[in-house]
Design a protein around this motif. Structure first.
Motif, PDB file in Angstrom:
ATOM      1  N   VAL A  94       0.884  -1.311  -0.002  1.00 31.68           N
ATOM      2  CA  VAL A  94       0.242   0.099   0.015  1.00 31.68           C
ATOM      3  C   VAL A  94       0.813   1.370   0.002  1.00 31.68           C
ATOM      4  CG1 VAL A  94      -2.052  -1.010   1.174  1.00 31.68           C
ATOM      5  CG2 VAL A  94      -0.440  -0.042   2.597  1.00 31.68           C
ATOM      6  N   MET A  95       2.107   1.203   0.588  1.00 26.32           N
ATOM      7  CA  MET A  95       3.099   2.414   0.790  1.00 26.32           C
ATOM      8  C   MET A  95       3.391   2.570  -0.766  1.00 26.32           C
ATOM      9  SD  MET A  95       5.175   1.438   4.191  1.00 26.32           S
ATOM     10  CE  MET A  95       6.074   2.929   4.522  1.00 26.32           C
ATOM     11  N   LEU A  96       3.654   1.437  -1.641  1.00 29.14           N
ATOM     12  CA  LEU A  96       4.120   1.840  -3.148  1.00 29.14           C
ATOM     13  C   LEU A  96       3.037   1.989  -3.845  1.00 29.14           C
ATOM     14  CD1 LEU A  96       7.195  -0.543  -2.345  1.00 29.14           C
ATOM     15  CD2 LEU A  96       7.417   1.949  -2.923  1.00 29.14           C
ATOM     16  N   GLY A  97       1.880   1.724  -3.429  1.00 26.17           N
ATOM     17  CA  GLY A  97       0.839   1.893  -4.747  1.00 26.17           C
ATOM     18  C   GLY A  97       0.678   0.564  -5.447  1.00 26.17           C
ATOM     19  N   HIS A  98       1.132  -0.660  -5.045  1.00 29.88           N
ATOM     20  CA  HIS A  98       1.098  -1.746  -5.785  1.00 29.88           C
ATOM     21  C   HIS A  98      -0.145  -2.500  -5.842  1.00 29.88           C
ATOM     22  CE1 HIS A  98       5.890  -1.729  -6.055  1.00 29.88           C
ATOM     23  NE2 HIS A  98       5.353  -0.940  -6.669  1.00 29.88           N
ATOM     24  N   LYS A  99      -1.167  -1.950  -6.598  1.00 33.44           N
ATOM     25  CA  LYS A  99      -2.682  -2.387  -6.249  1.00 33.44           C
ATOM     26  C   LYS A  99      -2.632  -3.957  -6.468  1.00 33.44           C
ATOM     27  CE  LYS A  99      -5.399   1.573  -7.408  1.00 33.44           C
ATOM     28  NZ  LYS A  99      -6.385   2.323  -8.580  1.00 33.44           N
ATOM     29  N   GLU A 100      -2.005  -4.536  -7.693  1.00 35.80           N
ATOM     30  CA  GLU A 100      -2.272  -5.992  -7.928  1.00 35.80           C
ATOM     31  C   GLU A 100      -1.720  -6.876  -6.677  1.00 35.80           C
ATOM     32  OE1 GLU A 100      -0.709  -4.040 -10.047  1.00 35.80           O
ATOM     33  OE2 GLU A 100      -2.427  -3.770 -11.505  1.00 35.80           O
ATOM     34  N   TRP A 111      -1.581   7.089   0.806  1.00 32.39           N
ATOM     35  CA  TRP A 111      -1.398   7.076  -0.444  1.00 32.39           C
ATOM     36  C   TRP A 111      -2.523   7.474  -1.153  1.00 32.39           C
ATOM     37  CZ3 TRP A 111       2.451   5.360  -3.765  1.00 32.39           C
ATOM     38  CH2 TRP A 111       2.206   5.311  -5.207  1.00 32.39           C
ATOM     39  N   GLY A 112      -3.727   7.264  -0.814  1.00 32.30           N
ATOM     40  CA  GLY A 112      -4.806   8.153  -1.482  1.00 32.30           C
ATOM     41  C   GLY A 112      -5.554   7.322  -2.367  1.00 32.30           C
ATOM     42  N   SER A 113      -5.326   6.103  -2.575  1.00 30.87           N
ATOM     43  CA  SER A 113      -6.106   5.419  -3.851  1.00 30.87           C
ATOM     44  C   SER A 113      -7.540   4.820  -3.166  1.00 30.87           C
ATOM     45  CB  SER A 113      -5.567   4.222  -4.463  1.00 30.87           C
ATOM     46  OG  SER A 113      -6.555   3.448  -4.995  1.00 30.87           O
ATOM     47  N   ARG A 114      -8.700   5.461  -3.504  1.00 30.28           N
ATOM     48  CA  ARG A 114      -9.916   4.999  -2.823  1.00 30.28           C
ATOM     49  C   ARG A 114     -10.175   3.637  -3.046  1.00 30.28           C
ATOM     50  NH1 ARG A 114     -14.591   7.752  -1.475  1.00 30.28           N
ATOM     51  NH2 ARG A 114     -16.224   6.782  -1.204  1.00 30.28           N
ATOM     52  N   SER A 115      -9.952   2.731  -4.233  1.00 26.12           N
ATOM     53  CA  SER A 115     -10.149   1.501  -4.290  1.00 26.12           C
ATOM     54  C   SER A 115      -9.279   0.616  -3.292  1.00 26.12           C
ATOM     55  CB  SER A 115     -10.121   1.072  -5.431  1.00 26.12           C
ATOM     56  OG  SER A 115      -8.491   1.303  -5.987  1.00 26.12           O
ATOM     57  N   ILE A 116      -7.982   0.970  -2.911  1.00 29.48           N
ATOM     58  CA  ILE A 116      -7.345   0.280  -1.997  1.00 29.48           C
ATOM     59  C   ILE A 116      -7.772   0.601  -0.627  1.00 29.48           C
ATOM     60  CG2 ILE A 116      -5.017   0.252  -1.140  1.00 29.48           C
ATOM     61  CD1 ILE A 116      -3.815   0.594  -3.676  1.00 29.48           C
ATOM     62  N   VAL A 117      -8.133   1.984  -0.516  1.00 30.57           N
ATOM     63  CA  VAL A 117      -8.638   2.285   1.026  1.00 30.57           C
ATOM     64  C   VAL A 117     -10.087   1.057   1.376  1.00 30.57           C
ATOM     65  CG1 VAL A 117      -9.524   3.940   2.527  1.00 30.57           C
ATOM     66  CG2 VAL A 117      -7.553   4.313   1.318  1.00 30.57           C
ATOM     67  N   SER A 122     -10.074   9.580  -5.296  1.00 27.68           N
ATOM     68  CA  SER A 122      -8.689   9.163  -5.020  1.00 27.68           C
ATOM     69  C   SER A 122      -7.597  10.305  -5.346  1.00 27.68           C
ATOM     70  CB  SER A 122      -8.430   8.065  -6.112  1.00 27.68           C
ATOM     71  OG  SER A 122      -8.996   6.894  -5.807  1.00 27.68           O
ATOM     72  N   LEU A 123      -6.810  10.503  -4.843  1.00 31.27           N
ATOM     73  CA  LEU A 123      -5.686  11.586  -4.924  1.00 31.27           C
ATOM     74  C   LEU A 123      -4.772  11.036  -5.944  1.00 31.27           C
ATOM     75  CD1 LEU A 123      -4.562  12.154  -1.212  1.00 31.27           C
ATOM     76  CD2 LEU A 123      -6.271  13.406  -2.349  1.00 31.27           C
ATOM     77  N   SER A 124      -4.110  12.445  -6.583  1.00 36.44           N
ATOM     78  CA  SER A 124      -3.078  11.716  -7.662  1.00 36.44           C
ATOM     79  C   SER A 124      -1.887  11.091  -6.984  1.00 36.44           C
ATOM     80  CB  SER A 124      -2.541  13.258  -8.232  1.00 36.44           C
ATOM     81  OG  SER A 124      -3.640  13.747  -8.748  1.00 36.44           O
ATOM     82  N   ALA A 125      -1.543  10.054  -7.669  1.00 34.27           N
ATOM     83  CA  ALA A 125      -0.477   9.432  -7.209  1.00 34.27           C
ATOM     84  C   ALA A 125       0.970  10.193  -6.888  1.00 34.27           C
ATOM     85  CB  ALA A 125      -0.039   8.130  -8.096  1.00 34.27           C
TER      86      ALA A 125
END
Length: 439
Positions: A49-55, A84-90, A308-311
């Motif tokens: 999650v810290m690196l935004g690796h969704k898969e 990180w700010g990705s709504r789908s991940i949260v 979602s926030l910008s990466a």
């Protein structure tokens, strides 16, 4: 670890997640601990999650990676996902956390049933008084008397304080009923006695309910509050002007030895790198209105759906640089943190009675039933410490930096006869699965 094995080679699953190598992550999950912590206390899910690796996040969640685990800096994967700010991940992480919470309740059921059977039937009243050293705030703080009835493997709690957290509270007339003979979600219900509705423990929250919670998480500070208990000691409170004596008080009908709790420190950490200037202004206005007594939780404005926030612009960092660094100087992996930490030494006292007819350990297990109330968590955590001899008939503990809760066992009746109807949902109550959205 052999002499030829370096720190860089010690965490192959972490490294695969760090590098976003999904195929290797999938392969390594067969024979590696999914919740292992690296030298910075991060689990593979933390790094994903810290690196935004969704898969990688979705794969780890599918394999049931633990959500309620903190790294060396005190942050959970959910906190890092909010940053990180990705709504789908949260949303995915939040859903998994709720699922794991439900599983833990079921897993702890045998322990709870054993505790209930080990206690006789009783009725007890817990008086809650919230006070502050700030006069105006102290005047508006709530108080409540919780009435707990226990019969066989059933327990009921009646309260007028639905919730109290972060200077927000909600009043009502509610009852929590736990029936150990019922199965699954039917064993637990919360009743709103004013609206004559009830809600059972849900297997899964609706999309709309989870979305509302995601909006709130992404609009507020990320907060980590913990009570440092390692240096805590207990000493007898002293009374008298010239000739000091150990303090003894009558608490209800019980004579109690009073102790000072020494070395209790509240550590509060806040992050807000994910917040816009508009978010910060709105949050400040809400806190000010509550502290002035002009607002409670019901009047807090509705949060709009957060995007979602910008990466974040992630600094290029090798695995070797990350794993070889000291935690205090660890490279920034996600969004650059905006961080504030406060440490406050808190005063607390406890009054112990050695003849109280209730045992502490089984009561702690029974308190698990009352978990939906955040202020009960503080009491549960405190009485789980190694207390002086006896039963804590009165406890004064900090629940916020400026707020102290006094909890008094002011009435206890053992082997009391309680009608079975006390543990049944009244026939004229209707089911409302959305009455208590946090349940």
């Amino acid at each position: 670890m052999s002499e030829s094995t370096t720190v860089c080679d010690q965490y192959p699953l972490h490294r695969a997640v760090f590098e976003g190598n999904l195929r290797k992550v999938s392969s390594l999950l067969h024979d590696h601990d999914i919740d292992e912590r690296d030298s910075h206390g991060n689990t593979p899910l933390h790094l994903a999650v810290m690196l935004g690796h969704k898969e990688c996040v979705y794969l780890l969640l599918e394999k049931n990676a633990t959500i309620k685990v903190k790294n060396a800096s005190g942050w959970s994967p959910l906190a890092e996902a909010i940053s990180w700010g990705s709504r789908s991940i949260v949303k995915a992480v939040l859903r998994k956390m709720k699922e794991q919470n439900q599983h833990n309740i079921e897993r702890n059921r045998p322990k709870l049933m054993k505790a209930l059977h080990g206690l006789g039937d009783f009725y007890v009243e817990l008086k809650w008084d919230f006070t502050s050293w700030i006069p105006l705030v102290s005047r508006i703080l709530p108080s409540d008397t919780c009435k707990i009835s226990k019969k066989g493997c059933c327990i009921r709690l009646d309260s007028t304080l639905i919730d109290f957290a972060d200077m927000k509270w909600q009043r009502g007339d509610i009852s929590i009923i736990f029936n150990g003979d019922a199965e699954g979600t039917k064993s637990f219900a919360i009743l709103d006695n004013e609206k004559k509705v009830f809600q059972r423990m849900q297997d899964e929250d609706s999309d709309a309910e989870v979305d509302e919670e995601v909006d709130l998480l992404m609009s507020c500070d990320i907060v980590s509050a913990m009570m440092s208990t390692k240096p805590i000691t207990f000493s007898r409170s002293q009374d008298g002007w010239f000739f000091k004596e150990d303090k003894i008080e009558n608490v209800g009908s019980y004579v109690a030895n009073v102790y000072d709790v020494n070395g209790m420190t509240l550590i509060t950490k806040k992050r807000r790198e994910h917040l816009s200037k508009e978010d910060i202004v709105k949050n400040k206005a809400v806190v000010e209105s509550i502290s002035k007594g002009t607002s409670t939780v019901e009047s807090i404005p509705e949060v709009k759906r957060k995007k979602s926030l910008s990466a974040p612009a992630v600094e290029r960092c090798s695995w070797e640089k990350y794993i070889d660094s000291e935690t205090i100087n660890m490279p920034t992996l996600g969004r650059k943190t905006i961080f504030k930490e406060e440490k406050k030494t808190m005063k607390a006292t406890v009054a112990m009675n050695e003849g109280f007819p209730l045992k502490l350990e089984p009561l702690l297990n029974v308190l698990e039933v009352i978990a939906p109330f955040k202020h009960f968590d503080k009491l549960k955590d405190f009485v789980s410490l190694k207390l002086p001899p006896g039963f804590p008939v009165r406890v004064e503990i900090p629940v916020l930096p400026t707020i102290v809760a006094r909890i008094t066992f002011q009435k206890f009746e053992a082997e009391v006869k309680i009608p079975d109807s006390k543990f049944l949902i009244p026939k004229d109550f209707k089911e409302d699965p959305c009455r208590f959205p946090d349940l």
